[in-house]
Motif scaffolding. Sequence first.
Motif, PDB file in Angstrom:
ATOM      1  N   GLY A 137       0.814  -1.199   0.000  1.00  0.00           N
ATOM      2  CA  GLY A 137       0.000   0.000   0.000  1.00  0.00           C
ATOM      3  C   GLY A 137       0.847   1.249   0.000  1.00  0.00           C
ATOM      4  N   VAL A 138       0.239   2.357   0.426  1.00  0.00           N
ATOM      5  CA  VAL A 138       0.919   3.647   0.367  1.00  0.00           C
ATOM      6  C   VAL A 138       0.732   4.398   1.677  1.00  0.00           C
ATOM      7  CG1 VAL A 138      -1.096   4.667  -0.787  1.00  0.00           C
ATOM      8  CG2 VAL A 138       1.107   5.833  -0.896  1.00  0.00           C
ATOM      9  N   PHE A 139       1.818   4.990   2.171  1.00  0.00           N
ATOM     10  CA  PHE A 139       1.811   5.851   3.350  1.00  0.00           C
ATOM     11  C   PHE A 139       1.808   7.309   2.895  1.00  0.00           C
ATOM     12  CE2 PHE A 139       3.801   2.010   5.114  1.00  0.00           C
ATOM     13  CZ  PHE A 139       3.170   1.891   6.352  1.00  0.00           C
ATOM     14  N   THR A 140       0.946   8.114   3.529  1.00  0.00           N
ATOM     15  CA  THR A 140       0.883   9.539   3.232  1.00  0.00           C
ATOM     16  C   THR A 140       0.867  10.332   4.538  1.00  0.00           C
ATOM     17  OG1 THR A 140      -0.479   9.080   1.267  1.00  0.00           O
ATOM     18  CG2 THR A 140      -0.387  11.363   2.040  1.00  0.00           C
ATOM     19  N   PRO A 141       1.805  11.241   4.748  1.00  0.00           N
ATOM     20  CA  PRO A 141       1.786  12.065   5.955  1.00  0.00           C
ATOM     21  C   PRO A 141       0.918  13.301   5.757  1.00  0.00           C
ATOM     22  CG  PRO A 141       3.767  12.532   4.717  1.00  0.00           C
ATOM     23  CD  PRO A 141       3.014  11.492   3.932  1.00  0.00           C
ATOM     24  N   ILE A 142       0.207  13.718   6.816  1.00  0.00           N
ATOM     25  CA  ILE A 142      -0.595  14.937   6.773  1.00  0.00           C
ATOM     26  C   ILE A 142      -0.409  15.709   8.077  1.00  0.00           C
ATOM     27  CG2 ILE A 142      -2.317  13.913   5.240  1.00  0.00           C
ATOM     28  CD1 ILE A 142      -4.182  13.725   7.710  1.00  0.00           C
ATOM     29  N   SER A 143      -0.806  16.982   8.071  1.00  0.00           N
ATOM     30  CA  SER A 143      -0.778  17.780   9.300  1.00  0.00           C
ATOM     31  C   SER A 143      -1.958  18.734   9.358  1.00  0.00           C
ATOM     32  CB  SER A 143       0.538  18.547   9.411  1.00  0.00           C
ATOM     33  OG  SER A 143       0.712  19.404   8.296  1.00  0.00           O
ATOM     34  N   SER A 144      -2.963  18.503   8.526  1.00  0.00           N
ATOM     35  CA  SER A 144      -4.176  19.313   8.519  1.00  0.00           C
ATOM     36  C   SER A 144      -5.305  18.470   7.931  1.00  0.00           C
ATOM     37  CB  SER A 144      -3.975  20.593   7.702  1.00  0.00           C
ATOM     38  OG  SER A 144      -3.662  20.272   6.356  1.00  0.00           O
ATOM     39  N   LYS A 145      -6.499  19.018   7.916  1.00  0.00           N
ATOM     40  CA  LYS A 145      -7.657  18.288   7.409  1.00  0.00           C
ATOM     41  C   LYS A 145      -7.430  17.877   5.952  1.00  0.00           C
ATOM     42  CE  LYS A 145     -12.707  18.575   7.074  1.00  0.00           C
ATOM     43  NZ  LYS A 145     -13.900  19.423   7.343  1.00  0.00           N
ATOM     44  N   THR A 146      -7.581  16.583   5.674  1.00  0.00           N
ATOM     45  CA  THR A 146      -7.260  16.053   4.348  1.00  0.00           C
ATOM     46  C   THR A 146      -8.284  15.008   3.942  1.00  0.00           C
ATOM     47  OG1 THR A 146      -4.896  16.371   4.798  1.00  0.00           O
ATOM     48  CG2 THR A 146      -5.479  14.959   2.935  1.00  0.00           C
ATOM     49  N   THR A 147      -8.726  15.076   2.691  1.00  0.00           N
ATOM     50  CA  THR A 147      -9.638  14.071   2.139  1.00  0.00           C
ATOM     51  C   THR A 147      -8.869  13.184   1.175  1.00  0.00           C
ATOM     52  OG1 THR A 147     -11.585  15.492   2.385  1.00  0.00           O
ATOM     53  CG2 THR A 147     -11.737  13.688   0.793  1.00  0.00           C
ATOM     54  N   PHE A 148      -9.046  11.872   1.317  1.00  0.00           N
ATOM     55  CA  PHE A 148      -8.345  10.884   0.509  1.00  0.00           C
ATOM     56  C   PHE A 148      -9.311  10.185  -0.439  1.00  0.00           C
ATOM     57  CE2 PHE A 148      -5.729  11.430   4.209  1.00  0.00           C
ATOM     58  CZ  PHE A 148      -4.427  11.245   3.773  1.00  0.00           C
ATOM     59  N   LYS A 149      -8.898  10.021  -1.696  1.00  0.00           N
ATOM     60  CA  LYS A 149      -9.643   9.144  -2.594  1.00  0.00           C
ATOM     61  C   LYS A 149      -9.536   7.716  -2.083  1.00  0.00           C
ATOM     62  CE  LYS A 149      -9.074  11.935  -6.779  1.00  0.00           C
ATOM     63  NZ  LYS A 149      -8.548  11.956  -8.172  1.00  0.00           N
ATOM     64  N   SER A 150     -10.609   6.944  -2.239  1.00  0.00           N
ATOM     65  CA  SER A 150     -10.633   5.609  -1.664  1.00  0.00           C
ATOM     66  C   SER A 150     -11.596   4.724  -2.452  1.00  0.00           C
ATOM     67  CB  SER A 150     -11.049   5.706  -0.184  1.00  0.00           C
ATOM     68  OG  SER A 150     -10.968   4.450   0.457  1.00  0.00           O
ATOM     69  N   PHE A 151     -11.970   3.601  -1.866  1.00  0.00           N
ATOM     70  CA  PHE A 151     -13.005   2.731  -2.417  1.00  0.00           C
ATOM     71  C   PHE A 151     -13.622   1.954  -1.258  1.00  0.00           C
ATOM     72  CE2 PHE A 151      -8.913   0.559  -2.813  1.00  0.00           C
ATOM     73  CZ  PHE A 151      -9.142  -0.654  -2.165  1.00  0.00           C
ATOM     74  N   VAL A 152     -14.829   1.491  -1.442  1.00  0.00           N
ATOM     75  CA  VAL A 152     -15.519   0.767  -0.377  1.00  0.00           C
ATOM     76  C   VAL A 152     -14.725  -0.469   0.011  1.00  0.00           C
ATOM     77  CG1 VAL A 152     -17.616  -0.498   0.246  1.00  0.00           C
ATOM     78  CG2 VAL A 152     -17.779   1.599  -1.113  1.00  0.00           C
TER      79      VAL A 152
END
Length: 210
Positions: A137-152
Amino acid sequence: MILNSKNDGSTAIIVANGRYPHHPIPLSVIENASYIVCCDGAANHFIEIGGIPDAIVGDCDSISEENKIRFKDRLFPNTEQETNDLTKAVLFCAENGRREIIIVGGTGMREDHTIGNISLLADYEALVNVKMFTNYGVFTPISSKTTFKSFVGEKVSLFAIGQKAITTTGLKYPIQNRILTNWWQGTLNESLDDSFTIDTRGKVIIFQMF
């Protein structure tokens, strides 16, 4: 989920000295890359399998003498001892204007190196837009409100770096204004739709399984 490797000088793929990927997604990222930086320890294997790095960064104590000579025009030694070769590669990219970065080969060997490399994403996020692709998979760092594309049904985990509250939307097991005090507390969640949102003011690393 995948960064586009554009030829505008803004993107880079960093090949770290962990396990070289075999999953088709990280392999396709490498194959389509416009600029590839090898950490010192990863260079020999990458060259052996036919890769041509655009830059080799690190202590340069692991690369073979043959490859030092062959690629001397793209060798960038950095003997500073307070950072590892992956950090040196990220800093090299940032200093040269490449702020869209995908890291491959950052996990899968020594567990201490794996944990260290994943945790460093939280520091890199302040400098560049970065993701780390593994065979899973993939790791993504954030530090604020973030929306991620995804799937059910997508498997999702959160790893909080520091003591800041987190609220999630669109995950099977919601987190509501909660401070996670241990890494396991945000793991093994699941997406309910084609996107989910993480709201935080702290450093959080998100894992999305392929």
